[in-house]
Design a protein around this motif. Structure first.
Motif, mmCIF file in Angstrom:
data_model
loop_
_atom_site.group_PDB
_atom_site.id
_atom_site.type_symbol
_atom_site.label_atom_id
_atom_site.label_comp_id
_atom_site.label_asym_id
_atom_site.label_seq_id
_atom_site.Cartn_x
_atom_site.Cartn_y
_atom_site.Cartn_z
ATOM 1 N N TYR A 198 0.840 -1.207 0.000
ATOM 2 C CA TYR A 198 0.000 0.000 0.000
ATOM 3 C C TYR A 198 0.870 1.250 0.000
ATOM 4 C CZ TYR A 198 -2.932 3.725 1.812
ATOM 5 O OH TYR A 198 -3.565 4.942 2.019
ATOM 6 N N LEU A 199 1.955 1.203 0.800
ATOM 7 C CA LEU A 199 2.820 2.374 0.844
ATOM 8 C C LEU A 199 3.456 2.628 -0.519
ATOM 9 C CD1 LEU A 199 4.050 4.568 2.681
ATOM 10 C CD2 LEU A 199 5.954 2.998 3.122
ATOM 11 N N GLY A 200 3.721 1.591 -1.261
ATOM 12 C CA GLY A 200 4.345 1.750 -2.572
ATOM 13 C C GLY A 200 3.396 2.290 -3.616
ATOM 14 N N THR A 201 2.093 2.199 -3.385
ATOM 15 C CA THR A 201 1.124 2.691 -4.375
ATOM 16 C C THR A 201 0.770 4.168 -4.183
ATOM 17 O OG1 THR A 201 -0.726 1.993 -2.973
ATOM 18 C CG2 THR A 201 0.114 0.400 -4.597
ATOM 19 N N LEU A 202 1.186 4.759 -3.074
ATOM 20 C CA LEU A 202 0.858 6.165 -2.831
ATOM 21 C C LEU A 202 1.596 7.063 -3.813
ATOM 22 C CD1 LEU A 202 0.904 6.322 1.095
ATOM 23 C CD2 LEU A 202 -1.075 6.193 -0.446
ATOM 24 N N ASN A 203 0.862 8.074 -4.368
ATOM 25 C CA ASN A 203 1.433 9.022 -5.325
ATOM 26 C C ASN A 203 1.737 10.309 -4.588
ATOM 27 O OD1 ASN A 203 2.084 10.741 -7.451
ATOM 28 N ND2 ASN A 203 0.552 9.821 -8.806
ATOM 29 N N VAL A 204 3.009 10.704 -4.561
ATOM 30 C CA VAL A 204 3.413 11.885 -3.811
ATOM 31 C C VAL A 204 2.735 13.153 -4.359
ATOM 32 C CG1 VAL A 204 5.410 13.285 -3.122
ATOM 33 C CG2 VAL A 204 5.615 10.784 -3.299
ATOM 34 N N GLU A 205 2.477 13.123 -5.658
ATOM 35 C CA GLU A 205 1.866 14.318 -6.258
ATOM 36 C C GLU A 205 0.450 14.540 -5.756
ATOM 37 O OE1 GLU A 205 2.123 13.760 -10.406
ATOM 38 O OE2 GLU A 205 4.323 13.980 -10.509
ATOM 39 N N ARG A 206 -0.208 13.461 -5.281
ATOM 40 C CA ARG A 206 -1.596 13.593 -4.836
ATOM 41 C C ARG A 206 -1.697 13.828 -3.332
ATOM 42 N NH1 ARG A 206 -4.403 8.580 -8.188
ATOM 43 N NH2 ARG A 206 -3.822 9.307 -10.281
ATOM 44 N N ILE A 207 -0.573 13.821 -2.611
ATOM 45 C CA ILE A 207 -0.607 14.005 -1.165
ATOM 46 C C ILE A 207 0.037 15.363 -0.841
ATOM 47 C CG2 ILE A 207 0.153 13.089 1.064
ATOM 48 C CD1 ILE A 207 0.315 10.358 -0.194
ATOM 49 N N GLU A 208 -0.673 16.065 0.002
ATOM 50 C CA GLU A 208 -0.128 17.324 0.434
ATOM 51 C C GLU A 208 1.120 17.082 1.270
ATOM 52 O OE1 GLU A 208 -3.071 19.561 2.436
ATOM 53 O OE2 GLU A 208 -4.469 19.557 0.715
ATOM 54 N N VAL A 209 2.003 18.079 1.183
ATOM 55 C CA VAL A 209 3.282 17.956 1.902
ATOM 56 C C VAL A 209 3.053 17.806 3.385
ATOM 57 C CG1 VAL A 209 5.453 19.120 2.414
ATOM 58 C CG2 VAL A 209 4.489 19.229 0.118
ATOM 59 N N ALA A 210 2.067 18.489 3.930
ATOM 60 C CA ALA A 210 1.820 18.443 5.370
ATOM 61 C C ALA A 210 1.357 17.066 5.825
ATOM 62 C CB ALA A 210 0.783 19.492 5.750
ATOM 63 N N GLN A 211 0.814 16.245 4.906
ATOM 64 C CA GLN A 211 0.285 14.937 5.283
ATOM 65 C C GLN A 211 1.323 13.799 5.126
ATOM 66 O OE1 GLN A 211 -3.145 14.490 2.797
ATOM 67 N NE2 GLN A 211 -4.447 15.785 4.111
ATOM 68 N N ILE A 212 2.430 14.089 4.444
ATOM 69 C CA ILE A 212 3.419 13.030 4.217
ATOM 70 C C ILE A 212 3.978 12.500 5.533
ATOM 71 C CG2 ILE A 212 5.713 12.551 3.269
ATOM 72 C CD1 ILE A 212 5.052 14.416 0.976
ATOM 73 N N GLY A 213 4.227 13.403 6.459
ATOM 74 C CA GLY A 213 4.764 12.982 7.773
ATOM 75 C C GLY A 213 3.799 12.073 8.495
ATOM 76 N N ASN A 214 2.497 12.421 8.459
ATOM 77 C CA ASN A 214 1.505 11.576 9.144
ATOM 78 C C ASN A 214 1.437 10.180 8.526
ATOM 79 O OD1 ASN A 214 0.847 13.677 10.856
ATOM 80 N ND2 ASN A 214 -0.756 14.467 9.491
ATOM 81 N N VAL A 215 1.522 10.117 7.172
ATOM 82 C CA VAL A 215 1.448 8.822 6.494
ATOM 83 C C VAL A 215 2.638 7.934 6.883
ATOM 84 C CG1 VAL A 215 1.527 7.691 4.243
ATOM 85 C CG2 VAL A 215 0.089 9.711 4.569
ATOM 86 N N VAL A 216 3.828 8.532 6.862
ATOM 87 C CA VAL A 216 5.038 7.752 7.204
ATOM 88 C C VAL A 216 4.989 7.316 8.657
ATOM 89 C CG1 VAL A 216 7.549 7.871 7.431
ATOM 90 C CG2 VAL A 216 6.413 8.879 5.441
ATOM 91 N N GLU A 217 4.553 8.232 9.558
ATOM 92 C CA GLU A 217 4.476 7.875 10.975
ATOM 93 C C GLU A 217 3.480 6.745 11.209
ATOM 94 O OE1 GLU A 217 3.486 9.973 15.283
ATOM 95 O OE2 GLU A 217 3.531 11.175 13.438
ATOM 96 N N LYS A 218 2.353 6.797 10.507
ATOM 97 C CA LYS A 218 1.352 5.738 10.640
ATOM 98 C C LYS A 218 1.907 4.403 10.145
ATOM 99 C CE LYS A 218 -2.869 4.338 11.523
ATOM 100 N NZ LYS A 218 -3.384 4.281 12.907
ATOM 101 N N TYR A 219 2.663 4.444 9.053
ATOM 102 C CA TYR A 219 3.260 3.227 8.520
ATOM 103 C C TYR A 219 4.234 2.618 9.525
ATOM 104 C CZ TYR A 219 6.583 0.333 5.983
ATOM 105 O OH TYR A 219 7.414 -0.688 5.604
ATOM 106 N N GLU A 220 5.094 3.488 10.113
ATOM 107 C CA GLU A 220 6.077 2.995 11.065
ATOM 108 C C GLU A 220 5.410 2.346 12.272
ATOM 109 O OE1 GLU A 220 9.282 2.749 10.959
ATOM 110 O OE2 GLU A 220 9.592 3.712 9.028
ATOM 111 N N THR A 221 4.343 2.955 12.748
ATOM 112 C CA THR A 221 3.652 2.416 13.931
ATOM 113 C C THR A 221 3.048 1.051 13.645
ATOM 114 O OG1 THR A 221 3.150 4.657 14.688
ATOM 115 C CG2 THR A 221 1.843 2.854 15.608
ATOM 116 N N GLU A 222 2.339 0.917 12.518
ATOM 117 C CA GLU A 222 1.688 -0.346 12.181
ATOM 118 C C GLU A 222 2.718 -1.434 11.840
ATOM 119 O OE1 GLU A 222 -1.454 -1.048 12.542
ATOM 120 O OE2 GLU A 222 -1.779 0.993 13.297
ATOM 121 N N ALA A 223 3.767 -1.034 11.110
ATOM 122 C CA ALA A 223 4.802 -2.012 10.742
ATOM 123 C C ALA A 223 5.510 -2.545 11.987
ATOM 124 C CB ALA A 223 5.801 -1.389 9.787
ATOM 125 N N GLU A 224 5.761 -1.630 12.984
ATOM 126 C CA GLU A 224 6.427 -2.069 14.208
ATOM 127 C C GLU A 224 5.559 -3.059 14.975
ATOM 128 O OE1 GLU A 224 8.512 -0.141 18.197
ATOM 129 O OE2 GLU A 224 7.557 1.151 16.692
#
Length: 566
Positions: free
Chosen positions: A124-150
């Motif tokens: 799912y993380l690999g399918t995200l398009n950076v152009e469609r995500i606001e810069v302010a939301q990129i941090g939240n997405v990565v943080e959410k990924y790290e939490t669930e992956a851990e």
């Protein structure tokens, strides 16, 4: 003749099955060289009439022809047979094993699901398009990924650990099943079937007495010498090295007996009703063995007649044979445990305080070291069997030695190693030559050898023997004569000494005597007196004392002769 009376019905045979391992105890073991005699005691409840008792888990090394049976109670032993136990079905599963396998399957599936979730998250993380995500939301997405992956990583690690633990449980349970299926039957696969007819219902006792191979003992010794005392200088610790691999893996209490007696071996052969079972007819133990006068132990001490003090079961008609045998036995107080591991386990038979005559001997011509020897008298009732010995002098280990077979009141020599406190100097030999004669010149060679001995001990020592040797002539033209010490040979008649007695020792100086070597030893061959040229000095030396010995001899030969060998 016809009668209206109905014959009494046959009473059903009461079948009793006992495991020798679980339903009996070993009451004694008589250990011999290469074999052992075991006495096992069983208690069981019988019913009135015929009882068929089957005792399983007897050792494979049991000597079938040696099995004896004794019993106590109002019953009669009818027959005894020995056979191999039927091979039990192989046990491959158990409730514990089934539960562990089910738990493993569930844990494995949970681990698979966890790995799939982690793969989906990464996908799912690999399918995200950076152009469609606001810069302010990129941090939240990565943080959410790290939490669930851990969380998924921790879950996967925990499940993998659980799988490893479950695998260990499965291995352990399968090992137990293999022990149940094969362990006992490898060495305990014989069984005995005993027919017992009981007069009434109740408890009876049966003893099985049988011989097994794969059991052995050998003698060993610790010899401790106390140089600081004059009486009972030797402590001999008599040990037995016991080993057994009979398959009777539970602890066995072994008794080793101590009296030397002449006693009969009496065997009574059973006459079986049929020959359906495998193996030869079994020997039944006679219950009224008559003791021999020389035998001081009771039958109970020897493992025989354990029910002699109470009414014993009768045996069916039997044939009797007997043979005589001499046995040497020992008794050790207390109990010891010898596992079925084939390893040697040492037990002390007895500790003996013995008198000994200590002596020191040296042949300085070959080696200036002084050897200590003890002449030990076995003033006990114990026969010493041949065995290795560890020798200690004044608490220090000195050497390994060997004890030969020794009967009571006999003596034996025991080397005690090198004694460095007796020091010897073997001085260089001196030689003087003179000539005589006019037409036939003769050479006279005078040899002189000095020996000095020091006793550096703080105590006096007796029986210090120094051995030396003069050459012996093998040619009539060469004459050898010893001049010091003044030892002579008695007149001889042919090849024998005239009076059959060796010459008396010569007093060299106070406390020192010289003699032909060997004359002080028992059984010395008088015809060999002086033929090897060996002499010895025997002396007593005070503490810190010094002793000088002098050996002198002359060799007379033609002056032109070339003499070799001196």
């Amino acid at each position: 003749m016809v009668t209206s009376e109905t014959p009494p019905p046959f009473e059903p045979i009461n079948v009793i099955e006992l495991s020798s391992v679980e339903s009996s105890k070993i009451v004694s073991v008589s250990l011999y060289s290469g074999r052992a005699e075991i006495t096992r005691l069983y208690k069981l409840d019988v019913k009135t009439g015929q009882n068929q008792v089957t005792i399983t888990h007897l050792p494979n090394v049991l000597d079938w022809a040696s099995l004896w049976v004794e019993g106590r109670g109002a019953a009669t032993i009818h027959d005894v047979t020995v056979s191999y136990s039927p091979t039990p079905p192989t046990v491959t599963t158990s409730p514990e094993l089934s539960a562990s396998l089910l738990k493993k399957e569930r844990t494995q599936k949970a681990l698979d699901r966890c790995k799939k979730s982690l793969a989906s998250l990464e996908s799912y993380l690999g399918t995200l398009n950076v152009e469609r995500i606001e810069v302010a939301q990129i941090g939240n997405v990565v943080e959410k990924y790290e939490t669930e992956a851990e969380k998924l990583d921790d879950r996967a690690l925990e499940l993998e650990k659980q799988l490893r633990d479950i695998d260990q449980e499965i291995i352990s349970e399968r090992t137990k099943l293999n022990a149940v299926g094969r362990g006992w039957n490898n060495k305990l696969s014989l069984q005995a079937a005993i027919g017992v007819f009981a007069e009434h219902e109740g408890e009876v006792e049966i003893a099985l007495i049988y011989a097994v191979s794969s059991a052995n003992w050998s003698a060993g010794y610790d010899i401790r010498v106390n140089m600081q005392t004059k009486e009972q200088q030797v402590t001999l610790i008599y040990k037995a090295a016991i080993s057994q691999s009979t398959g009777e893996v539970r602890s066995q209490f072994l008794f080793v007996f101590h009296k030397y007696s002449l006693h009969p071996i009496i065997r009574l052969q059973a006459i079986p009703a049929s020959h359906n079972s495998a193996g030869p007819p079994v020997l039944l133990r006679k219950t009224n063995v008559q003791a021999v006068e020389e035998m001081e132990e009771s039958d109970d001490e020897m493992g025989f007649g354990i029910f002699d003090d109470e009414p014993s079961m009768a045996h069916r008609e039997i044939g009797v044979s007997s043979t005589g045998n001499v046995s040497a036995t020992f008794q050790v107080p207390g109990l010891i445990t010898v596992p079925s591991d084939g390893q040697q386990h040492n037990v002390t038979i007895v500790q003996l305080k013995l008198d000994a005559t200590l002596s020191w001997i040296s042949v300085p011509k070959e080696d200036t070291k002084t050897h200590l020897k003890a002449r030990i008298k076995n003033a006990s009732d114990y026969t010493l069997f041949s065995g290795n010995a560890s020798v200690y002098v004044d608490g220090s280990f000195i050497s390994r030695s060997y004890v030969p077979p020794v009967s009571p009141e006999e003596s034996f020599d025991c080397p005690l190693g090198i004694d460095p406190s007796i020091r010897i100097m073997y001085h260089p030999r001196s030689k003087k030559v003179t000539h005589s004669g006019f037409y036939q010149k003769t050479a006279n060679h005078v040899f002189s050898q000095r020996i000095t001995i020091f006793n550096s001990k703080s105590t006096a020592v007796d029986n210090v023997k120094i051995v030396d040797q003069i050459p012996v002539s093998e040619n009539s033209q060469i004459i050898v004569k010893m001049s010091n010490p003044a030892l002579t040979l008695p007149p001889s008649s042919g090849t024998t000494i005239a009076n059959g007695k060796p010459p008396q020792p010569v007093d060299v100086s106070p406390g020192i005597k010289a003699q032909w070597d060997g004359t002080d030893e028992p059984g010395f061959d008088m015809t060999a007196l002086g033929k090897d040229g060996k002499i010895n000095w025997v002396s007593s030396m005070p503490a810190q004392g010094k002793m000088n010995l002098h050996l002198q001899w002359e060799v007379t030969a033609p002056a032109c002769a070339i003499i070799v060998g001196w």
